[in-house]
Each structure stands twice: as C-alpha cells, then as structure tokens.
Design a protein around this motif. Structure first.
Motif, PDB file in Angstrom:
ATOM      1  N   UNK A  52      38.417  39.030  30.080  1.00 42.89           N
ATOM      2  CA  UNK A  52      38.199  38.285  31.316  1.00 42.89           C
ATOM      3  C   UNK A  52      36.841  37.579  31.299  1.00 42.89           C
ATOM      4  N   UNK A  53      35.831  38.226  30.753  1.00 43.40           N
ATOM      5  CA  UNK A  53      34.517  37.596  30.642  1.00 43.40           C
ATOM      6  C   UNK A  53      34.602  36.366  29.759  1.00 43.40           C
ATOM      7  N   UNK A  54      35.314  36.484  28.646  1.00 42.79           N
ATOM      8  CA  UNK A  54      35.474  35.362  27.724  1.00 42.79           C
ATOM      9  C   UNK A  54      36.238  34.228  28.388  1.00 42.79           C
ATOM     10  N   UNK A  55      37.308  34.576  29.082  1.00 39.26           N
ATOM     11  CA  UNK A  55      38.126  33.563  29.755  1.00 39.26           C
ATOM     12  C   UNK A  55      37.348  32.877  30.872  1.00 39.26           C
ATOM     13  N   UNK A  56      36.675  33.655  31.721  1.00 41.76           N
ATOM     14  CA  UNK A  56      35.921  33.082  32.831  1.00 41.76           C
ATOM     15  C   UNK A  56      34.770  32.204  32.340  1.00 41.76           C
ATOM     16  N   UNK A  57      34.192  32.580  31.203  1.00 44.89           N
ATOM     17  CA  UNK A  57      33.090  31.793  30.647  1.00 44.89           C
ATOM     18  C   UNK A  57      33.564  30.393  30.301  1.00 44.89           C
ATOM     19  N   UNK A  58      34.787  30.264  29.819  1.00 45.95           N
ATOM     20  CA  UNK A  58      35.336  28.950  29.486  1.00 45.95           C
ATOM     21  C   UNK A  58      35.447  28.070  30.725  1.00 45.95           C
ATOM     22  N   UNK A  59      35.594  28.701  31.891  1.00 48.29           N
ATOM     23  CA  UNK A  59      35.709  27.969  33.149  1.00 48.29           C
ATOM     24  C   UNK A  59      34.363  27.816  33.849  1.00 48.29           C
ATOM     25  N   UNK A  60      33.308  28.325  33.218  1.00 50.44           N
ATOM     26  CA  UNK A  60      31.993  28.247  33.827  1.00 50.44           C
ATOM     27  C   UNK A  60      31.760  29.297  34.885  1.00 50.44           C
ATOM     28  N   UNK A  61      32.521  30.388  34.831  1.00 52.47           N
ATOM     29  CA  UNK A  61      32.419  31.463  35.824  1.00 52.47           C
ATOM     30  C   UNK A  61      31.770  32.678  35.175  1.00 52.47           C
ATOM     31  N   UNK A  62      30.740  33.224  35.807  1.00 52.13           N
ATOM     32  CA  UNK A  62      29.990  34.327  35.218  1.00 52.13           C
ATOM     33  C   UNK A  62      30.359  35.650  35.873  1.00 52.13           C
ATOM     34  N   UNK A  63      31.551  36.125  35.632  1.00 45.67           N
ATOM     35  CA  UNK A  63      31.924  37.486  36.040  1.00 45.67           C
ATOM     36  C   UNK A  63      33.102  37.960  35.198  1.00 45.67           C
ATOM     37  N   UNK A  64      33.515  39.191  35.400  1.00 52.09           N
ATOM     38  CA  UNK A  64      34.581  39.792  34.609  1.00 52.09           C
ATOM     39  C   UNK A  64      35.835  40.038  35.438  1.00 52.09           C
ATOM     40  N   UNK A  65      35.956  39.363  36.554  1.00 55.71           N
ATOM     41  CA  UNK A  65      37.078  39.588  37.465  1.00 55.71           C
ATOM     42  C   UNK A  65      38.257  38.676  37.134  1.00 55.71           C
ATOM     43  N   UNK A  66      39.460  39.210  37.255  1.00 53.44           N
ATOM     44  CA  UNK A  66      40.639  38.363  37.070  1.00 53.44           C
ATOM     45  C   UNK A  66      40.789  37.371  38.217  1.00 53.44           C
ATOM     46  N   UNK A  67      40.046  37.600  39.306  1.00 55.22           N
ATOM     47  CA  UNK A  67      40.066  36.696  40.448  1.00 55.22           C
ATOM     48  C   UNK A  67      38.852  35.758  40.451  1.00 55.22           C
ATOM     49  N   UNK A  68      38.199  35.629  39.292  1.00 53.19           N
ATOM     50  CA  UNK A  68      37.023  34.778  39.201  1.00 53.19           C
ATOM     51  C   UNK A  68      37.317  33.340  39.597  1.00 53.19           C
ATOM     52  N   UNK A  69      38.447  32.814  39.150  1.00 51.26           N
ATOM     53  CA  UNK A  69      38.791  31.419  39.479  1.00 51.26           C
ATOM     54  C   UNK A  69      39.158  31.280  40.950  1.00 51.26           C
ATOM     55  N   UNK A  70      39.716  32.369  41.537  1.00 55.32           N
ATOM     56  CA  UNK A  70      40.011  32.358  42.972  1.00 55.32           C
ATOM     57  C   UNK A  70      38.707  32.274  43.759  1.00 55.32           C
ATOM     58  N   UNK A  71      37.733  33.104  43.399  1.00 52.66           N
ATOM     59  CA  UNK A  71      36.442  33.096  44.088  1.00 52.66           C
ATOM     60  C   UNK A  71      35.735  31.758  43.920  1.00 52.66           C
ATOM     61  N   UNK A  72      35.895  31.137  42.750  1.00 56.57           N
ATOM     62  CA  UNK A  72      35.274  29.831  42.530  1.00 56.57           C
ATOM     63  C   UNK A  72      35.796  28.809  43.540  1.00 56.57           C
ATOM     64  N   UNK A  73      37.107  28.807  43.754  1.00 50.25           N
ATOM     65  CA  UNK A  73      37.719  27.880  44.717  1.00 50.25           C
ATOM     66  C   UNK A  73      37.268  28.217  46.141  1.00 50.25           C
ATOM     67  N   UNK A  74      37.320  29.513  46.486  1.00 50.13           N
ATOM     68  CA  UNK A  74      36.932  29.938  47.830  1.00 50.13           C
ATOM     69  C   UNK A  74      35.487  29.560  48.134  1.00 50.13           C
ATOM     70  N   UNK A  75      34.610  29.681  47.129  1.00 53.51           N
ATOM     71  CA  UNK A  75      33.184  29.432  47.344  1.00 53.51           C
ATOM     72  C   UNK A  75      32.816  27.950  47.316  1.00 53.51           C
ATOM     73  N   UNK A  76      33.709  27.115  46.803  1.00 51.25           N
ATOM     74  CA  UNK A  76      33.361  25.708  46.638  1.00 51.25           C
ATOM     75  C   UNK A  76      34.164  24.754  47.518  1.00 51.25           C
ATOM     76  N   UNK A  77      35.139  25.283  48.254  1.00 51.36           N
ATOM     77  CA  UNK A  77      35.952  24.428  49.110  1.00 51.36           C
ATOM     78  C   UNK A  77      36.081  25.050  50.494  1.00 51.36           C
ATOM     79  N   UNK A  78      36.251  24.189  51.479  1.00 50.92           N
ATOM     80  CA  UNK A  78      36.399  24.646  52.860  1.00 50.92           C
ATOM     81  C   UNK A  78      37.752  25.339  53.039  1.00 50.92           C
ATOM     82  N   UNK A  79      37.841  26.338  53.930  1.00 48.82           N
ATOM     83  CA  UNK A  79      39.125  27.006  54.200  1.00 48.82           C
ATOM     84  C   UNK A  79      40.175  26.001  54.687  1.00 48.82           C
ATOM     85  N   UNK A  80      41.437  26.339  54.437  1.00 49.55           N
ATOM     86  CA  UNK A  80      42.541  25.456  54.807  1.00 49.55           C
ATOM     87  C   UNK A  80      43.516  26.201  55.715  1.00 49.55           C
TER      88      UNK A  80
END
Length: 213
Positions: A52-80
């Motif tokens: 997960x760390x390797x995968x998230x690093x490719x996306x520019x995300x610095x954590x080991x969570x499988x929800x790293x890409x989810x948090x990236x979206x939540x933190x960078x876009x307004x709620x819908x």
C-alpha cells in the motif's frame, strides 16, 4: 447515443454475460463477512502495508492506508450531495466516502444484486442514466470490463452535473498474468531496490492463466 460495439441480444455476448455474472456472484459469496478464510486472504493480499505504501507513493500519497486515495479526494474537494458508483462490489470504498462525510448518499450499480435501498443490479454496457443528476461518479476497477465503453462514458458525462467530479481508478495494459519475463524482471528489480533485501517474498511471479473474469 446508441453507438454499441455489441448488442444486448447477441448470442455470444449473452453467453459471456452469464459466465461473468456467475464469477462475480461466486466472488460476492466468498467475500461475505461470514467467510473468514476468504476475508483473511483478501486482507493479506490487499492490505499489506508495504504494498500500500508503494502504491500510494505512485499517486503522491504518503500513507499506508488502502483508503489513501479516498482521503486525498475528501481533503482536496468540497463535499457533494449525490454520488454514483459503477461496479461497486463490496462497497467498502463507497462506505468510506459516506463515513467521512464527503457525500450525502451513494447510489451503487453492479452486475450482481447487492442488498440495500440505493443499490441496483444492471448491465453497464446498456445502461441509461438520468441527465444532470450526480455531483460525483466513481468508476473503480470497472471500465476494463466494459465493451460498449464509449456508450457508457457518454452516459456518465450526461449524468454528471456541471462541474461534477468523475474519478476513474484503473490499470492500463495487459493483465499481470500476461506480462513478459523482461517486464517482470524490471518490476522485481524496482521492488528490491525500493524495499531492500528484508522482504524476499515481495516479488512478482507469473502464474498459470486461470478461467476467471
């Protein structure tokens, strides 16, 4: 737009669809919360912190969570308000968006039936969406299953509201079981260079092709 590559009543397509549904119905049973063995195997393969760390690093995300890409979206876009997920499967990522307060509701569509008031089973190759309905549409690991891809993307574009968000989470290229030896050797070298000698199990092997989706 009805620019189909394949028609719904095509004999070969109907046979392939029946087989596809059987595979994913079996997968849904195996990943049922009551199936401890299957869930343990999924946890080992999908939630390995090193991978997960390797995968998230490719996306520019610095954590080991499988929800790293989810948090990236939540933190960078307004709620819908309204969201749609295509090929939702177990719905764990949709639930993660809901738990984080990113969206008020999530309509989900899959080829097999999933219990719930906002869940629908349908064939995405021929689906028709209501225009201008969703603020957020998620396509996680689904587009590579679609034959009438241009038709589906036309429907997705029509269903999105103005300034709506479309997230496509996919891989590009051949299936890993079809990789040639040169590519596998390069990837294993990169894994070894990234993680060192301490993880000899972390490598890619070519397994026999299986009768899968």
């Amino acid at each position: 737009m009805n620019n189909y590559i394949v028609r719904r009543n095509d004999r070969i397509y109907r046979k392939a669809l029946k087989r596809e549904m059987a595979i994913w119905e079996r997968s849904a049973r195996e990943l049922n919360p009551a199936n401890e063995v299957a869930n343990k195997e999924e946890t080992i393969s999908e939630n390995n912190p090193i991978l997960l760390k390797y995968f998230n690093k490719k996306l520019g995300i610095k954590n080991k969570s499988e929800f790293g890409w989810v948090d990236f979206i939540v933190n960078n876009y307004e709620p819908v308000q309204t969201s749609l997920s295509l090929g939702s499967g177990s719905e764990k990522f949709e639930k993660a968006f809901l738990e984080r307060g990113f969206t008020k509701n999530f309509n989900t569509i899959d080829i097999v039936s999933i219990e719930g008031p906002n869940n629908y089973d349908n064939d995405l190759n021929f689906i028709k969406f209501e225009n201008n309905k969703y603020d957020f549409i998620l396509c996680k690991s689904i587009l590579h299953h679609i034959i009438n891809l241009e038709y589906l993307l036309y429907q997705v574009n029509s269903a999105l509201k103005e300034n709506g968000i479309l997230v496509v989470y996919e891989y590009i290229g051949e299936d890993k079981q079809q990789w040639n030896d040169k590519k596998i050797n390069i990837l294993n070298y990169k894994l070894k260079d990234e993680f060192g000698e301490g993880f000899p199990f972390l490598k890619i092997d070519k397994h026999p092709m299986k009768n899968i989706s």
